[in-house]
Design a protein around this motif. Structure first.
Motif, mmCIF file in Angstrom:
data_model
loop_
_atom_site.group_PDB
_atom_site.id
_atom_site.type_symbol
_atom_site.label_atom_id
_atom_site.label_comp_id
_atom_site.label_asym_id
_atom_site.label_seq_id
_atom_site.Cartn_x
_atom_site.Cartn_y
_atom_site.Cartn_z
ATOM 1 N N PRO A 346 0.869 -1.190 -0.014
ATOM 2 C CA PRO A 346 -0.007 -0.057 0.083
ATOM 3 C C PRO A 346 0.938 1.067 0.150
ATOM 4 O O PRO A 346 1.834 1.143 0.680
ATOM 5 N N GLU A 347 0.331 2.130 -0.647
ATOM 6 C CA GLU A 347 1.123 3.303 -0.828
ATOM 7 C C GLU A 347 1.828 3.998 0.420
ATOM 8 O O GLU A 347 3.081 4.168 0.416
ATOM 9 N N ALA A 396 3.627 0.679 -5.348
ATOM 10 C CA ALA A 396 2.320 0.662 -4.962
ATOM 11 C C ALA A 396 1.442 0.282 -6.099
ATOM 12 O O ALA A 396 1.928 -0.513 -7.105
ATOM 13 N N ARG A 397 0.219 0.282 -6.070
ATOM 14 C CA ARG A 397 -0.747 -0.083 -6.926
ATOM 15 C C ARG A 397 -0.221 -0.484 -8.520
ATOM 16 O O ARG A 397 -0.223 -1.248 -9.237
ATOM 17 N N GLU A 414 -0.542 -6.706 2.625
ATOM 18 C CA GLU A 414 -1.816 -6.066 3.052
ATOM 19 C C GLU A 414 -2.658 -6.016 1.906
ATOM 20 O O GLU A 414 -3.512 -4.872 1.546
ATOM 21 N N ASP A 417 -6.162 -3.957 1.407
ATOM 22 C CA ASP A 417 -6.074 -2.173 1.611
ATOM 23 C C ASP A 417 -6.800 -1.634 0.594
ATOM 24 O O ASP A 417 -6.840 -1.950 -0.700
ATOM 25 N N SER A 419 -6.569 0.908 -0.965
ATOM 26 C CA SER A 419 -5.745 1.855 -1.628
ATOM 27 C C SER A 419 -5.293 1.149 -2.997
ATOM 28 O O SER A 419 -4.851 1.681 -3.887
ATOM 29 N N TYR A 420 -5.833 -0.167 -3.057
ATOM 30 C CA TYR A 420 -5.482 -0.977 -4.170
ATOM 31 C C TYR A 420 -6.526 -0.837 -5.243
ATOM 32 O O TYR A 420 -6.401 -1.169 -6.232
ATOM 33 N N LYS A 646 -0.182 1.422 9.832
ATOM 34 C CA LYS A 646 0.252 0.413 9.124
ATOM 35 C C LYS A 646 1.823 0.279 9.187
ATOM 36 O O LYS A 646 2.499 1.266 9.247
#
Length: 853
Positions: A346-347, A396-397, A414, A417, A419-420, A646
């Motif tokens: 995650p970012e 990230a993503r 994670e 999450d 944010s994905y 996190k």
DNA sequence: AGCACGCCGACT
DNA sequence: GTCGGCGTGCTC
């Protein structure tokens, strides 16, 4: 060739090429309308039925920028997420590769009388003051005059798109055309810029001398040359010219001499930018896996040899050492099999600390893709990956789309999450696409989490994923005990009134913090709401100030002394009296981190406090600065929003306090409980990681809520069982797949009628108006068709929970059930054929949404 | 998305 | 009679 262009059009275009066909995945520059655009070649095109086919102007890639495996993945995403292929491709690549041609304007130079003067903005239609301008300017429209003035007032070349924005006009092409034909402006389309690459001069050994005899013979009495050469040998063959001269004192003539003998060469080499390069080093301690880790590793390594390995769900409690497992798998992929691997994080967990754990093992073989990278930095990483120089990609993503060779494994850490999920088209979920990419490549996909998403959990229970569990912490520490503090009765008893400190920090939490301060240990305090107070209410008339663009209250930020909207960029000065009735008695309601910070500072005047939320971490490296202070023991109390929950690993943190666990628990979203449970579990895992042990205190007004109860006992399976049951009637994911269709418009009526028409259109296809009539399970679609759309149900439309956002009114409806294939067909038909009613109406299709607000 | 074309009301 | 503000359909 068939070409995909990044336009919001579900259609491709056909162009003519002279010469050899460019390979699929290559970028081409093509004429489109009156502009030139960058698109991707998909393959041979079919000229049938197309009137004037236009030629490809340029092939921009020697090697396709999109390798075949990524092109196939993009096609899948384009279908599944109902997004045009060109837009999908654009989002998979570094932006420098697709930001396309730039249209520039400049004031014409050949015109007699010099450049048109800066305007004195005379009234439109009045005789021109400067007689020097050519006749043609006399009959310009006022709009054209504005454009001309704007171009003249900026020196040099002016890009069209920003100019139009600055003028606040719609299309300005008619004006530009008029001005160009009048000879006042020149217009040119520049080709896409070369990707930014910086170079420096590097001296590199051209010919190695291994034999000692030859060496003596070669250098003779040229001692300085020999020294220089040996320095180069010792440092792997290449040193920057400036370093050789300035730091080692070799003169130009020494290097020139070596060059003259053909021993070295001076060449420009690209400088690669990498902000994580100087991350803190981590000792490469060879940890022995626990038995649970060892058996997970064994399973995963075994799976690498399977033809089509099932995805693995690695559920490991916080601190159980999932990263060690990942690293062992990566070593297997990279070192033993010569493949590559992608690790998604995650970012906010993507810190130099995280990256350094991978650097420890894979050194320069690790590429990092991070949202804070500049375009050029991102492009540097991407090129190195594509060249096969970086077998491990951490990011990230969007790192999921790294152009690696021989993909052996994809890790999604994670995996639950949110944010994905990408919030713009293509609205993909990186965890789901990771499973698809791995499957296409025959690679292993590992999803890791302490609190898996219910989607993945259900897949694991149902056998689609294989479940691996790490039930204990790696160093054998117990999970910290968790206590609940019921805050319902506080306030009345509190000495300072209902809004006073006692309501914010209960006596239990105050005592616990005090104990940590005395012992020199650290505390983390979580409150998942930023600002000082989430709304300001007049005590006299009850007025609450709302954002003029969104239907949410404005949050008071004391530090800035302003009211902000947390959804759009709107802000205004803080009121000192009610704007409605003028009463000065305002109450600041809805606790935020700024207010907690103040109360904590008042309660513990000697404590060193750090606050971490998006308001204190705006700078590129602000996170790391704050966390660095915590790590060095310069902070006693770290306070913040979910970003402190996190991944942090500080052994001296022996207390975690949740100031109010109920924030977010009542959001009108079926995932509210799941998110609360995840957040509480995660933050609880921040303590008890060292030998000092730890403790968690959760303040709540809902001590009996199952999400909080489950967090108390660290019971993920128990939570999941209950939550899966909660989502059966009405059926919500993961029991059914869901699509959220959002229709928005600046006009509230248009949004409503647009949503109704869209729903009617779909309802007609699936054979039902709405779902209300049917209670209980969503099965048994008797009358509602048995074709491809069987089982798909429509719910709504209704206003969105946040019915106004960024000045647009929003309505939505859901589609759920049916088969994935049927849903895809339905949505594709809808995207291609449904015409929203006139007006500024946007329709967004969000498949597998993570948030419904 | 961005463009042309066409219709229509407002203004000169 | 013109200008400017939309709505509609099309882009290889």
């Amino acid at each position: 060739v068939e070409v995909a262009l990044p336009l919001p059009v579900h259609q491709t275009f056909t162009y003519r090429v002279d010469g050899p066909l460019p390979r699929a995945g290559s970028r081409v520059l093509v004429p489109f309308q009156r502009a030139e655009r960058v698109g991707w070649v998909l393959g041979p095109g079919d000229p049938e039925g197309i009137r004037g086919i236009r030629p490809v102007l340029d092939v921009l890639d020697r090697e396709p920028t999109v390798p075949p495996d990524l092109l196939a993945l993009a096609r899948w995403m384009s279908e599944y997420y109902v997004t045009p292929l060109g837009i999908t491709l654009r989002s998979l690549l570094p932006s420098v590769l697709s930001d396309g041609s730039r249209e520039v304007l400049r004031v014409a130079t050949g015109v007699g009388g010099g450049t048109p003067t800066r305007s004195r903005s005379g009234p439109a239609g009045s005789p021109r003051a400067d007689a020097s301008g050519p006749e043609a300017s006399a009959h310009l429209t006022s709009r054209a005059r504005k454009v001309l003035e704007a171009v003249a007032s900026r020196r040099g070349e002016v890009r069209v798109a920003p100019l139009r924005k600055a003028l606040g006009m719609g299309s300005i092409w008619p004006e530009i055309r008029a001005l160009t034909s009048a000879g006042l402006l020149e217009h040119e389309t520049l080709p896409p810029p070369d990707p930014p690459v910086r170079t420096r001069k590097v001296v590199r050994i051209e010919r190695w001398i291994l034999d000692l005899g030859t060496r003596e013979e070669t250098f003779g009495r040229a001692a300085r040359q020999q020294e220089c050469f040996e320095l180069l040998e010792a440092s792997g063959g290449g040193i920057e010219l400036a370093v050789l001269q300035d730091e080692h004192g070799f003169s130009r003539s020494v290097i020139g001499g070596l060059e003259g003998r053909g021993l070295v060469r001076v060449a420009d080499e690209e400088v690669l930018r990498d902000p994580f390069r100087d991350g803190p080093p981590e000792p490469a301690s060879e940890l022995t896996p626990t038995p649970a880790q060892a058996s997970a590793i064994a399973d995963l390594v075994g799976a690498l040899d399977e033809e089509r390995p099932a995805p693995r769900l690695l559920r490991g409690i916080t601190g159980s050492g999932k990263t060690l497992v990942y690293i062992e798998v990566l070593k297997e992929v990279v070192e033993k099999r010569g493949g590559s691997a992608i690790v998604l994080v995650p970012e906010i967990a993507l810190t130099p600390q995280t990256v350094s754990r991978f650097r420890t093992w894979f050194g320069e073989g690790v590429a990092v893709l991070h949202s804070a990278l500049s375009q050029g930095e991102r492009y540097d990483q991407w090129r190195q990956i594509r060249a096969g120089e970086k077998p491990v990609v951490v990011g990230a993503r969007s790192a999921l789309f790294a152009p690696v060779r021989e993909l052996g494994a994809v890790v999604v850490d994670e995996e639950h999450d949110g944010s994905y999920k990408q919030s713009e088209a293509p609205r993909y979920h990186a965890r789901d696409v990771a499973v698809v990419r791995a499957r296409m490549a025959g690679a292993l996909c590992v999803l890791g989490s302490a609190t898996p998403s219910l989607e993945s959990w259900r897949n694991a229970l149902g056998g689609r994923f294989r479940l691996l569990t790490l039930p204990e912490r790696a160093k054998g520490q117990p999970l910290p005990p968790v206590r609940v503090v019921d805050i319902r009765t506080r306030g009345k008893k509190g000495t300072t009134g209902p809004e006073g400190p006692a309501r914010i920090l209960s006596p239990e939490l105050t005592d616990a913090v005090q104990a940590r301060l005395r012992r020199g240990e650290q505390t983390i305090l979580l409150l998942n709401r930023r600002g000082y107070s989430s709304f300001v209410q007049c005590r006299a008339c009850g007025e609450v100030q709302e954002c003029p663009h969104c239907s949410v209250s404005l949050t008071f930020h004391r530090g800035r002394g302003r009211l902000l909207c947390h959804h759009c960029r709107y802000e205004q000065g803080a009121p000192d009296r009610c704007p409605a009735c003028g009463d000065p008695d305002l109450s600041f309601r809805g606790l935020g981190t700024e207010q907690v910070e103040r109360v904590v500072a008042e309660t513990f005047p000697r404590a060193r406090i750090a606050r971490m939320d998006v308001d204190t971490t705006s700078g590129k490296w602000a996170h790391h600065e704050i966390l660095g202070r915590v790590e060095r023991g310069e902070v006693d109390i770290l306070l913040g929003t979910q970003m402190i929950a996190k991944g942090l690993d500080f052994p001296r943190v022996t207390l975690v306090g949740v100031v109010n666990a109920d924030v977010g628990l009542h959001l009108p979203d079926f995932r509210a409980s799941e998110r609360s449970f995840q957040l509480l579990s995660q933050v609880a895992g921040r303590t008890g990681r060292g030998e000092l042990g730890g403790e968690v205190l959760i303040q709540t007004a809902l001590p009996g809520h199952y999400a909080i109860q489950a967090a108390l006992s660290h019971d993920f399976p128990g939570f999941a069982e209950r939550e899966l049951m909660e989502r059966t009637a009405p059926a919500y994911p993961p029991h059914v797949r869901m699509v959220n269709v959002v229709v928005s418009s600046p006009d509230p009526e248009a949004a409503a009628s647009g949503a109704e028409e869209a729903a009617r259109w779909i309802g007609a296809l699936i054979g039902e108006g709405a779902d209300e009539g049917r209670k209980g399970s969503g099965s048994g679609p008797e009358g509602s068709g048995r074709g491809p759309f069987a089982g798909i149900r429509l719910v709504g439309p209704a206003p969105c929970p946040i019915e106004r956002l960024h000045g647009r009114w929003r309505w939505h409806f859901f589609l759920r059930g049916g088969t994935p294939g049927g849903m895809t067909r339905l949505l594709r038909g809808f995207a291609q054929e449904f015409q929203p009613p006139a007006g500024d109406i946007r329709v967004a299709v969000d498949r597998d949404p993570v948030a419904l607000l």
